[in-house]
Design a protein around this motif. Structure first.
Motif, mmCIF file in Angstrom:
data_model
loop_
_atom_site.group_PDB
_atom_site.id
_atom_site.type_symbol
_atom_site.label_atom_id
_atom_site.label_comp_id
_atom_site.label_asym_id
_atom_site.label_seq_id
_atom_site.Cartn_x
_atom_site.Cartn_y
_atom_site.Cartn_z
ATOM 1 N N SER A 61 0.802 -1.231 0.000
ATOM 2 C CA SER A 61 0.000 0.000 0.000
ATOM 3 C C SER A 61 0.827 1.269 0.000
ATOM 4 O O SER A 61 0.324 2.346 -0.337
ATOM 5 C CB SER A 61 -0.926 0.013 1.225
ATOM 6 O OG SER A 61 -0.175 0.001 2.424
ATOM 7 N N ASP A 62 2.117 1.184 0.358
ATOM 8 C CA ASP A 62 2.936 2.393 0.482
ATOM 9 C C ASP A 62 4.211 2.391 -0.359
ATOM 10 O O ASP A 62 4.774 3.450 -0.612
ATOM 11 C CB ASP A 62 3.336 2.603 1.946
ATOM 12 C CG ASP A 62 2.169 3.046 2.805
ATOM 13 O OD1 ASP A 62 1.766 4.216 2.678
ATOM 14 O OD2 ASP A 62 1.648 2.231 3.586
ATOM 15 N N ASP A 264 3.178 10.701 3.991
ATOM 16 C CA ASP A 264 2.505 11.378 5.099
ATOM 17 C C ASP A 264 2.499 10.410 6.275
ATOM 18 O O ASP A 264 1.780 9.418 6.272
ATOM 19 C CB ASP A 264 1.071 11.763 4.707
ATOM 20 C CG ASP A 264 0.307 12.430 5.845
ATOM 21 O OD1 ASP A 264 0.877 12.584 6.950
ATOM 22 O OD2 ASP A 264 -0.868 12.785 5.628
ATOM 23 N N TRP A 268 -2.216 7.614 10.704
ATOM 24 C CA TRP A 268 -2.431 6.386 9.935
ATOM 25 C C TRP A 268 -3.490 6.637 8.865
ATOM 26 O O TRP A 268 -4.478 7.323 9.117
ATOM 27 C CB TRP A 268 -2.906 5.243 10.831
ATOM 28 C CG TRP A 268 -1.937 4.796 11.887
ATOM 29 C CD1 TRP A 268 -2.140 4.796 13.242
ATOM 30 C CD2 TRP A 268 -0.621 4.253 11.687
ATOM 31 N NE1 TRP A 268 -1.037 4.288 13.888
ATOM 32 C CE2 TRP A 268 -0.095 3.939 12.960
ATOM 33 C CE3 TRP A 268 0.164 3.995 10.550
ATOM 34 C CZ2 TRP A 268 1.175 3.406 13.140
ATOM 35 C CZ3 TRP A 268 1.429 3.461 10.721
ATOM 36 C CH2 TRP A 268 1.932 3.171 12.000
ATOM 37 N N GLY A 269 -3.264 6.100 7.679
ATOM 38 C CA GLY A 269 -4.212 6.268 6.583
ATOM 39 C C GLY A 269 -4.406 4.963 5.827
ATOM 40 O O GLY A 269 -4.174 3.876 6.354
ATOM 41 N N LYS A 270 -4.770 5.092 4.556
ATOM 42 C CA LYS A 270 -5.021 3.918 3.726
ATOM 43 C C LYS A 270 -3.835 3.578 2.817
ATOM 44 O O LYS A 270 -3.916 2.620 2.044
ATOM 45 C CB LYS A 270 -6.274 4.143 2.887
ATOM 46 C CG LYS A 270 -7.540 4.276 3.724
ATOM 47 C CD LYS A 270 -8.765 4.486 2.837
ATOM 48 C CE LYS A 270 -10.026 4.613 3.677
ATOM 49 N NZ LYS A 270 -11.239 4.838 2.840
ATOM 50 N N THR A 272 0.072 5.309 0.904
ATOM 51 C CA THR A 272 0.602 6.319 0.005
ATOM 52 C C THR A 272 0.133 6.128 -1.427
ATOM 53 O O THR A 272 -0.178 7.087 -2.133
ATOM 54 C CB THR A 272 2.147 6.281 0.052
ATOM 55 O OG1 THR A 272 2.576 6.497 1.402
ATOM 56 C CG2 THR A 272 2.759 7.332 -0.847
ATOM 57 N N GLY A 275 -3.009 7.709 -2.223
ATOM 58 C CA GLY A 275 -3.073 9.145 -2.012
ATOM 59 C C GLY A 275 -3.361 9.540 -0.574
ATOM 60 O O GLY A 275 -3.787 10.672 -0.305
ATOM 61 N N ASP A 276 -3.104 8.621 0.367
ATOM 62 C CA ASP A 276 -3.414 8.876 1.766
ATOM 63 C C ASP A 276 -2.138 8.752 2.605
ATOM 64 O O ASP A 276 -1.050 8.534 2.078
ATOM 65 C CB ASP A 276 -4.472 7.870 2.233
ATOM 66 C CG ASP A 276 -5.216 8.309 3.493
ATOM 67 O OD1 ASP A 276 -4.881 9.374 4.038
ATOM 68 O OD2 ASP A 276 -6.116 7.572 3.918
ATOM 69 N N ALA A 277 -2.279 8.885 3.918
ATOM 70 C CA ALA A 277 -1.159 8.676 4.827
ATOM 71 C C ALA A 277 -0.785 7.193 4.848
ATOM 72 O O ALA A 277 -1.531 6.336 4.367
ATOM 73 C CB ALA A 277 -1.543 9.149 6.231
#
Length: 548
Positions: A61-62, A264, A268-270, A272, A275-277
């Protein structure tokens, strides 16, 4: 690629192409074309502590790894490749000698000589005896026969020889900047420059942003030395075996800000790539008591750099470390792109086998852990599974993903086979198998299981399950005896995150017996001469009386 970094690096190191350079490049390409019918050259790129899942081609995811993804698309990716021991020294010695750690006696970091090691025939000797020029560039972490027979050595550490990166970075005027990076884990500046031994504060999780210029990092240094080797052999047309060893993403986790800013990590996000943390590791908050004893100690620790007890209540510490790890992987990816660009420019790509791998992985937050905690376990996928990609244009299948159980030990026999090396009769035969049929024709390997083993724990891995078996250890390292915790089994079909230990579950009795039988088969077939010699020395050191 990151345009700003590329501008700085290319301007500072690679330079602007001139007419003379263009002519030289044409000559190199012509020389390379003339050598196409010769034995292939080999470029073996190994990283330190790269979690196999942290690549875009693995659906992470990142991870921002366009060049590694392109490499996988250009060649064959082995999705189930494993380290024979999730510690740098033993893993690298296995790759170089082709012997399991139990055979060589290389069970942990640090020098050791055994009968099998002394009588081994290391990979660089095999290539050298077949007319190749051999290079070792970067982090060595080898000893004994692992260091014998190289034509050219270009070390990172001043401890590993003269002309090191440590000396070079001082000449670039950045000894202090690198020293501060090193001190993030060790608290002192490294051997090899005039500031060696100077104290500097450590950092939580061994994590801080580097002040080095992009062209002066360890990855830049190792990659540019590799590019110089490629240019030299494009001009000469002679075959080479180049072992390029990148230090990262091993701690201390000190990335360039230009890469770190791509993530970012304030929350915590979903992920990179969405398009999130950065995403929170799924098992970050796994109950501490479910883990082996030493990992439990790390998870509860409130002090020092591995302050996971504090990170449990202040997740920003975790995020700083995880984002820094991703940034270091992204820097590696940049340099993989530069190396492949040189292979293509020089005309070497058509007759050069390129392998990308790592010695072992890193938890990157899974199970709430950092780093690898090598002495406390040898079972989790995060540290055992490694990336393994082969590229050889027009020879190796492109865009293939293989699920065969493989590992570092298969690299030596594969290269010996693909390069048609003349090999002597070996007293200690290579432990791995050639992957040639798999790479060229997609032939499945006839392998039901694979084993990874350190002093504390041996792990038997099959297609859908895994047994972690605790081992008896010498009294001198009794603090690594975790047999009282009980063995571990994970069903990776229903539990891919490896959080439910099903050892002792009546439903898995047959599977447990099968895994135990595989380990017995492994022990029967695989000499432990080196391990026994080491055990004898451990016991002798315990019984040795101090001098009066």
């Amino acid at each position: 690629m990151i345009p700003a970094i590329k501008t700085v690096i290319c301007g500072a190191i690679l330079g602007v192409a001139t007419t003379a350079q263009a002519q030289a490049q044409t000559q190199r390409q012509e020389s390379a074309r003339k050598a196409q019918n010769a034995q292939p050259s080999v470029l073996l790129i190994i990283t330190d502590q790269l979690n196999a899942s942290v690549m875009g081609c693995q659906g992470h995811s990142d991870a921002r790894t366009p060049n590694l993804d392109a490499m996988a698309a250009r060649g064959t990716l082995y999705n189930r490749a494993y380290s024979p021991n999730a510690v740098s020294g033993p893993a690298r010695m296995s790759l170089i000698t082709g012997l399991y750690p139990r055979t060589s006696g290389c069970m942990e970091n640090g020098p050791f000589e055994s009968t099998p090691l002394k009588e081994s025939y290391p990979i660089q000797a095999a290539f050298g005896d077949n007319g190749y020029t051999t290079y070792m560039i970067g982090k060595f972490h080898l000893f004994g026969n692992g260091m014998r027979g190289w034509d050219n050595l270009m070390p990172l550490s001043g401890k590993e020889g003269p002309g090191s990166y440590n000396e070079w970075v001082e000449k670039q005027g950045q000894a202090r900047e690198f020293g501060e990076d090193w001190a993030a884990e060790f608290g002192v500046f490294p051997t090899g420059n005039s500031l060696a031994g100077e104290k500097f504060p450590k950092a939580d999780m061994g994590t801080r942003t580097t002040k080095l210029r992009p062209e002066n990092t360890m990855e830049a240094y190792v990659s540019m030395r590799t590019i110089e080797v490629l240019r030299s052999h494009a001009a000469s047309g002679k075959p080479f075996f180049c072992y390029t060893s990148l230090y990262r993403p091993h701690q201390p986790y000190t990335p360039l800000e230009s890469y770190l800013k791509n993530y970012d990590y304030s929350r915590w996000g979903k992920g990179t790539r969405g398009g999130d943390a950065i995403a929170k590791p799924a098992t970050l908050e796994q109950p501490v008591e479910h883990l082996p004893p030493l990992l439990q100690n790390w998870r509860r620790n409130q002090n020092g750099i591995w302050c996971l007890g504090r990170a449990a209540t202040d997740n920003q510490l975790y995020r700083n470390y995880i984002a820094s790890y991703y940034a270091l992987v992204e820097e590696i990816d940049y340099w993989i792109g530069e190396i492949f660009s040189e292979l293509d420019r020089s005309g070497l790509a058509e007759n050069t086998i390129v392998i990308f791998t790592s010695d072992h992985g890193d938890f990157v937050g899974s199970h709430g852990m950092i780093e690898k905690c090598a002495t406390g376990h040898n079972v989790y996928e995060a540290t055992l599974r490694i990336p393994l990609i082969f590229v050889w244009d027009k020879h190796v299948r492109s865009g293939a993903v293989a699920e065969d159980l493989t590992g570092l030990l298969d690299i030596y026999p594969t290269l010996a086979d693909m390069c048609h090396l003349k090999m002597p009769e070996m007293k200690w035969p290579l432990s791995g198998v050639p992957l040639t049929g798999s790479l060229t024709r997609g032939k499945k390997l006839d392998r039901e299981y694979i084993v990874s083993e350190n002093w504390s724990q041996a792990t038997v891995i099959v297609a859908d399950c895994k047994l972690g078996k605790w081992l008896e250890v010498p009294e001198t390292i009794a603090n690594r005896d975790f047999r009282s915790f009980g063995n571990m089994i994970f069903d990776r079909r229903s539990d891919p995150e490896e959080v439910n230990n099903i050892y002792g579950d009546k439903k898995y009795v047959a599977q447990t017996q099968k895994l135990e039988a595989y380990y017995a088969d492994f022990v029967a077939k695989t000499s432990d001469r080196g391990k026994q010699e080491r055990w004898t020395r451990e016991e002798a050191s315990k019984n040795k009386k101090p001098k009066k």
